[in-house]
Design a protein around this motif. Structure first.
Motif, PDB file in Angstrom:
ATOM      1  N   TRP A  22       0.786  -1.227   0.000  1.00  0.00           N
ATOM      2  CA  TRP A  22       0.000   0.000   0.000  1.00  0.00           C
ATOM      3  C   TRP A  22       0.821   1.282   0.000  1.00  0.00           C
ATOM      4  O   TRP A  22       0.399   2.307  -0.545  1.00  0.00           O
ATOM      5  CB  TRP A  22      -0.950   0.020   1.199  1.00  0.00           C
ATOM      6  CG  TRP A  22      -2.100  -0.920   1.026  1.00  0.00           C
ATOM      7  CD1 TRP A  22      -2.332  -2.068   1.715  1.00  0.00           C
ATOM      8  CD2 TRP A  22      -3.175  -0.805   0.084  1.00  0.00           C
ATOM      9  NE1 TRP A  22      -3.479  -2.674   1.271  1.00  0.00           N
ATOM     10  CE2 TRP A  22      -4.019  -1.919   0.273  1.00  0.00           C
ATOM     11  CE3 TRP A  22      -3.505   0.127  -0.905  1.00  0.00           C
ATOM     12  CZ2 TRP A  22      -5.162  -2.128  -0.488  1.00  0.00           C
ATOM     13  CZ3 TRP A  22      -4.652  -0.077  -1.656  1.00  0.00           C
ATOM     14  CH2 TRP A  22      -5.461  -1.193  -1.446  1.00  0.00           C
ATOM     15  N   GLU A  46      -8.248   2.325  -5.501  1.00  0.00           N
ATOM     16  CA  GLU A  46      -7.814   1.052  -4.943  1.00  0.00           C
ATOM     17  C   GLU A  46      -8.496   0.698  -3.629  1.00  0.00           C
ATOM     18  O   GLU A  46      -8.334  -0.410  -3.113  1.00  0.00           O
ATOM     19  CB  GLU A  46      -6.297   1.059  -4.755  1.00  0.00           C
ATOM     20  CG  GLU A  46      -5.517   0.972  -6.062  1.00  0.00           C
ATOM     21  CD  GLU A  46      -5.433   2.310  -6.794  1.00  0.00           C
ATOM     22  OE1 GLU A  46      -5.646   3.357  -6.143  1.00  0.00           O
ATOM     23  OE2 GLU A  46      -5.183   2.304  -8.012  1.00  0.00           O
ATOM     24  N   ILE A  48      -8.295   1.554  -0.300  1.00  0.00           N
ATOM     25  CA  ILE A  48      -7.554   1.190   0.907  1.00  0.00           C
ATOM     26  C   ILE A  48      -8.483   1.343   2.109  1.00  0.00           C
ATOM     27  O   ILE A  48      -9.328   2.237   2.144  1.00  0.00           O
ATOM     28  CB  ILE A  48      -6.309   2.081   1.059  1.00  0.00           C
ATOM     29  CG1 ILE A  48      -5.434   1.613   2.211  1.00  0.00           C
ATOM     30  CG2 ILE A  48      -6.688   3.551   1.237  1.00  0.00           C
ATOM     31  CD1 ILE A  48      -4.060   2.267   2.229  1.00  0.00           C
ATOM     32  N   LEU A  53      -4.705   2.521   5.968  1.00  0.00           N
ATOM     33  CA  LEU A  53      -4.263   3.873   5.594  1.00  0.00           C
ATOM     34  C   LEU A  53      -3.627   4.557   6.800  1.00  0.00           C
ATOM     35  O   LEU A  53      -2.527   5.103   6.712  1.00  0.00           O
ATOM     36  CB  LEU A  53      -5.444   4.691   5.079  1.00  0.00           C
ATOM     37  CG  LEU A  53      -5.123   6.150   4.774  1.00  0.00           C
ATOM     38  CD1 LEU A  53      -4.005   6.278   3.743  1.00  0.00           C
ATOM     39  CD2 LEU A  53      -6.373   6.885   4.281  1.00  0.00           C
ATOM     40  N   ARG A  56      -0.240   2.994   7.575  1.00  0.00           N
ATOM     41  CA  ARG A  56       0.770   3.278   6.553  1.00  0.00           C
ATOM     42  C   ARG A  56       1.238   4.723   6.624  1.00  0.00           C
ATOM     43  O   ARG A  56       2.421   5.007   6.508  1.00  0.00           O
ATOM     44  CB  ARG A  56       0.231   2.977   5.160  1.00  0.00           C
ATOM     45  CG  ARG A  56       0.067   1.531   4.842  1.00  0.00           C
ATOM     46  CD  ARG A  56       1.397   0.789   4.802  1.00  0.00           C
ATOM     47  NE  ARG A  56       1.203  -0.599   5.189  1.00  0.00           N
ATOM     48  CZ  ARG A  56       1.528  -1.087   6.360  1.00  0.00           C
ATOM     49  NH1 ARG A  56       2.085  -0.327   7.275  1.00  0.00           N
ATOM     50  NH2 ARG A  56       1.321  -2.354   6.645  1.00  0.00           N
TER      51      ARG A  56
ATOM     52  N   MET B   1      -3.294  -7.540   0.124  1.00  0.00           N
ATOM     53  CA  MET B   1      -3.911  -6.905  -1.054  1.00  0.00           C
ATOM     54  C   MET B   1      -4.499  -7.983  -1.951  1.00  0.00           C
ATOM     55  O   MET B   1      -3.814  -8.860  -2.419  1.00  0.00           O
ATOM     56  CB  MET B   1      -2.870  -6.087  -1.818  1.00  0.00           C
ATOM     57  CG  MET B   1      -3.451  -5.302  -2.945  1.00  0.00           C
ATOM     58  SD  MET B   1      -2.388  -3.970  -3.530  1.00  0.00           S
ATOM     59  CE  MET B   1      -0.932  -4.843  -4.044  1.00  0.00           C
TER      60      MET B   1
END
Lengths: 141, 141
Positions: A22, A46, A48, A53, A56, B1
């Motif tokens: 990610w 995408e 997330i 999120l 990350r 993912m």
DNA sequence: ATCTGTACTTGCATTTTGCAAGTACGTAAT
DNA sequence: ATTACGTACTTGCAAAATGCAAGTACAGAT
């Protein structure tokens, strides 16, 4: 992949920072699409999820790629902006895009940046860098 | 993912193929260190475990980055060699190395390739490409 | 006062990884 | 001929990361 505290290989070093599935998508959004707010990252194609999120963004801040800029008394003003360390990823991101462009038959070439990448990569980089003058003033000339 | 069957973004396309924590290390070993055998990949500093190596090699073959060349009646002769699609990752790998070189204070600069990368990247690429003439004959001149 | 938007956190099921062990086959040594 | 060894895997299971849904806390708008 277990975190390797110190590695002798520059590739492994890089992967330990943004080699998860990610982080590079977030960095793409920052560098290429000039996104800066949590809500903007969430809105990416995408999808997330919020916890990832959040995790990350935090790890990218810890790794010195992003800085978190908080507004006074309003969380909605929080912004994440790239450091020079992140800006130096432009060549990496462009190289990946070139490769993906060559082999992904589904690439959407109507995205303006795609054309520009092939026609004038250096010019594109220069133009995008101007988005970050507030954070990392570049010597303009 | 979760695998995205088709994506419009060249970066996501690339990440779906080699964006896991191990594939790029294998590709580094193939492209830079000219490794080709299972046992050679296992011997890397990063200590990939056998099941992961096996799975990654398989997925890289499926993605068309590696070809598996099996010897007749001897598994120890099995080799994995890059296709053109993998060779086209040289710019990506080099860009990542440049970035890692800049920011990883632990990079081992005594590795000969590190010096060469900074001094003459194109020459390095040319030289490394010659390792793969058997698989992907280049137009020599 | 209530509603909406934003930036998160929490809980839990599912998936992926990491480690240890085992298997199948071929070659080399005794 | 038998044993040992190397190589390329597979299998089983615990630990970690991810994906999804829901919840929380706070500011601004209605």
């Amino acid at each position: 992949m277990k975190k390797r505290p110190s590695t002798v290989c520059p590739i492994v070093y890089a992967l330990d920072i943004w080699g998860d599935p990610w982080s590079l998508i977030i960095l793409r959004d920052v560098l290429i699409h000039n996104k800066r707010h949590y809500r903007e990252f969430l809105a990416s194609r995408e999808h997330i999820s919020t916890n990832i999120l959040s995790a990350r963004l935090q790890s990218l801040v810890e790794a010195g790629l992003l800085v978190k800029i908080e507004g006074d008394s309003n969380r909605a003003q929080t912004m994440y902006r790239p450091t020079q360390k992140a800006l130096d990823l432009f060549p990496v991101v462009f190289a990946i895009m070139h490769w993906g462009l060559k082999y992904n038959p589904n690439t959407d070439m109507t995205i303006p940046i795609m054309q520009e990448l092939q026609a004038d990569e250096k010019g594109l980089e220069m133009r995008l860098l101007q988005n970050f003058d507030d954070v990392n003033p570049n010597i303009s000339q």
